[in-house]
Design a protein around this motif. Structure first.
Motif, short mmCIF file in Angstrom:
data_model
loop_
_atom_site.label_atom_id
_atom_site.label_comp_id
_atom_site.label_asym_id
_atom_site.label_seq_id
_atom_site.Cartn_x
_atom_site.Cartn_y
_atom_site.Cartn_z
N ASP A 64 0.81 -1.22 0.00
CA ASP A 64 0.00 0.00 0.00
C ASP A 64 0.84 1.27 0.00
N VAL A 65 2.18 1.15 0.00
CA VAL A 65 3.05 2.30 0.12
C VAL A 65 4.08 2.29 -1.00
N ASP A 66 4.22 3.41 -1.70
CA ASP A 66 5.31 3.59 -2.66
C ASP A 66 6.50 4.14 -1.89
N LEU A 67 7.42 3.26 -1.52
CA LEU A 67 8.54 3.67 -0.69
C LEU A 67 9.55 4.48 -1.48
N ASP A 68 10.13 5.46 -0.78
CA ASP A 68 11.08 6.40 -1.37
C ASP A 68 12.43 6.25 -0.66
N PRO A 69 13.55 6.54 -1.32
CA PRO A 69 14.86 6.40 -0.66
C PRO A 69 15.03 7.27 0.58
N ASP A 70 14.22 8.32 0.74
CA ASP A 70 14.33 9.18 1.92
C ASP A 70 13.40 8.75 3.06
N ASP A 71 12.70 7.64 2.90
CA ASP A 71 11.79 7.19 3.96
C ASP A 71 12.57 6.60 5.13
N VAL A 72 11.97 6.72 6.31
CA VAL A 72 12.47 6.08 7.52
C VAL A 72 11.37 5.16 8.03
N LEU A 73 11.67 3.88 8.21
CA LEU A 73 10.71 2.94 8.77
C LEU A 73 10.85 2.93 10.29
N VAL A 74 9.74 3.06 10.98
CA VAL A 74 9.73 3.00 12.44
C VAL A 74 8.95 1.75 12.84
N LEU A 75 9.64 0.76 13.36
CA LEU A 75 9.01 -0.48 13.76
C LEU A 75 8.56 -0.36 15.22
N ALA A 76 7.24 -0.34 15.43
CA ALA A 76 6.70 -0.09 16.77
C ALA A 76 5.75 -1.21 17.20
N VAL A 77 5.95 -2.41 16.66
CA VAL A 77 5.17 -3.56 17.10
C VAL A 77 5.92 -4.26 18.23
N LYS A 78 5.22 -5.15 18.95
CA LYS A 78 5.89 -5.95 19.96
C LYS A 78 6.91 -6.88 19.29
N VAL A 79 7.94 -7.24 20.05
CA VAL A 79 9.04 -8.02 19.47
C VAL A 79 8.55 -9.36 18.92
N GLN A 80 7.56 -9.97 19.58
CA GLN A 80 7.09 -11.28 19.11
C GLN A 80 6.47 -11.21 17.73
N ASP A 81 6.10 -10.01 17.29
CA ASP A 81 5.50 -9.83 15.97
C ASP A 81 6.48 -9.27 14.95
N ALA A 82 7.73 -9.05 15.37
CA ALA A 82 8.66 -8.29 14.54
C ALA A 82 9.22 -9.07 13.37
N ALA A 83 9.57 -10.34 13.57
CA ALA A 83 10.31 -11.07 12.53
C ALA A 83 9.55 -11.13 11.21
N ALA A 84 8.27 -11.48 11.28
CA ALA A 84 7.50 -11.60 10.04
C ALA A 84 7.38 -10.25 9.34
N LEU A 85 7.18 -9.19 10.11
CA LEU A 85 7.04 -7.87 9.51
C LEU A 85 8.36 -7.36 8.94
N LEU A 86 9.46 -7.62 9.63
CA LEU A 86 10.77 -7.22 9.11
C LEU A 86 11.06 -7.89 7.78
N ALA A 87 10.77 -9.18 7.68
CA ALA A 87 10.99 -9.89 6.43
C ALA A 87 10.11 -9.33 5.32
N GLU A 88 8.85 -9.04 5.66
CA GLU A 88 7.91 -8.52 4.67
C GLU A 88 8.33 -7.14 4.16
N TRP A 89 8.66 -6.26 5.08
CA TRP A 89 9.01 -4.89 4.67
C TRP A 89 10.38 -4.81 4.03
N SER A 90 11.31 -5.66 4.40
CA SER A 90 12.64 -5.59 3.81
C SER A 90 12.62 -5.89 2.32
N ALA A 91 11.65 -6.71 1.89
CA ALA A 91 11.56 -7.08 0.48
C ALA A 91 10.81 -6.07 -0.37
#
Length: 341
Positions: A64-91
């Motif tokens: 849903d987001v057209d990411l830009d090189p100047d974007d900053v991602l702020v991960l504010a979920v609980k750690v138990q939910d982080a791995a799946a989201l990190l993998a998803e957003w990194s790609a």
């Protein structure tokens, strides 16, 4: 810079709400009824000085987001939910590259595991130690009780150091109602916060009563002993954020809202998962590595998991339950000859 806040709950909603209020471009990432409400009505941030309304773009996923090189991602979920989201957003694509290759991710989470997880998928990881009393129990609404500022953050590159980007993020936060500082050893601050957070599970699973404060002190003392044995220093709030302490920072009343419990209490109240495995469980893991008994933290970890598994909700146990389980765990460890609990 545009801030893409992944997890616009209590902490993410407060950070995104204040940044957006002060003129920074923000995208709020959420799911379910919360995302629907944010999209339809905007974010309602309730504070001690009155409500803040923010109408910002809302996303459910990287698609849903057209990411830009100047974007900053702020991960504010609980750690138990982080791995799946990190993998998803990194790609997610960023021009001819991917977010994991070119975008920074700020780990605005409790515990000390989020940054290590993030480094598996992101080249640029920023640790964030967050002091920010906030609640999220209603879709579209975040209650932020911090006063006289919204909260305090210590930022730094992970595993260590600083750079111009971290300084810019800290400056944006400082101009948006936070005390924000940069440290070359952000993880020392996060370990200090970890010690504070050993009380979260106690607040979540245990009814107040005689001996409650003693249990909290015992959980923290176990954490201090484990960190000392590991040779990993912890910087408490007074050392990490002296300006915040000088302001006599704390939680203040918010009209129309009542603070009912810690973030772990809120998790049990909502019926979701709980981050105890990454807080008290982190102390247990370090203790096992270095032969330091941690029976109170282990008991809280067990009771938090039991509360989730059985759907018990907050504060289903009393002080005697925690003490009895901690004693059994310690006796069992001694009987096994390991000396560990």
């Amino acid at each position: 810079m545009r801030y893409v806040v992944i997890g616009a709950g209590a902490i993410g909603g407060t950070i995104g709400g204040r940044l957006g209020q002060h003129g920074h471009e923000v995208v709020l990432v959420a799911r379910g009824a919360h995302a629907d409400r944010l999209r339809d009505k905007g974010l309602r941030l309730l504070t001690p000085t009155g409500p803040v309304e923010l109408h910002a773009p809302v996303a459910n996923s990287p698609a849903d987001v057209d990411l830009d090189p100047d974007d900053v991602l702020v991960l504010a979920v609980k750690v138990q939910d982080a791995a799946a989201l990190l993998a998803e957003w990194s790609a997610a694509p960023v021009g001819d590259s991917t977010a994991g290759a070119v975008l920074p991710v700020v780990c605005a989470q409790n515990g000390v595991e989020g940054e290590r997880l993030a480094l598996r998928w992101f080249r640029r990881v920023v640790g964030a130690c967050v002091y920010m009393p906030a609640s999220h129990l209603e879709p579209g609404v975040v209650v932020s009780e911090g006063a006289p500022v919204t909260g305090g953050l210590v930022l730094g590159r992970y595993p260590g150091g600083r750079d111009d980007l971290v300084e810019r993020i800290a400056a944006d936060l400082a101009a948006s109602g936070f005390v924000a500082t940069v440290s070359d050893d952000v993880m020392a601050a996060k370990r200090g916060k970890l010690l504070d957070n050993t009380g979260n599970a106690l607040d979540a699973v245990c009814r107040p009563g005689d001996g409650w404060d003693d249990l909290r002190a015992r959980a923290r003392a176990e954490g201090e002993a484990a960190l000392a044995a590991a040779g990993t220093p912890a910087a408490d709030r007074a050392r990490a954020l002296p300006e915040l302490v000088a302001l006599d920072f704390g939680a203040a009343p918010v009209a129309g809202a009542e603070r009912l419990g810690s973030s772990s209490w809120q998790s049990l109240h909502r019926g979701g998962s709980i981050e105890t495995d990454w807080l008290n469980g982190e102390i247990v893991r370090i203790g096992r590595d270095h032969d330091v008994p941690t029976p109170v933290n282990e008991a809280l970890q067990v009771l938090a998991a039991t509360s989730v598994r059985r759907g018990l909700g907050p504060r289903a146990f009393d002080v005697g339950d925690v003490v009895a389980l901690a004693d059994r765990l310690l006796d069992g460890a001694r009987a096994s000859g390991s000396g560990r609990a």
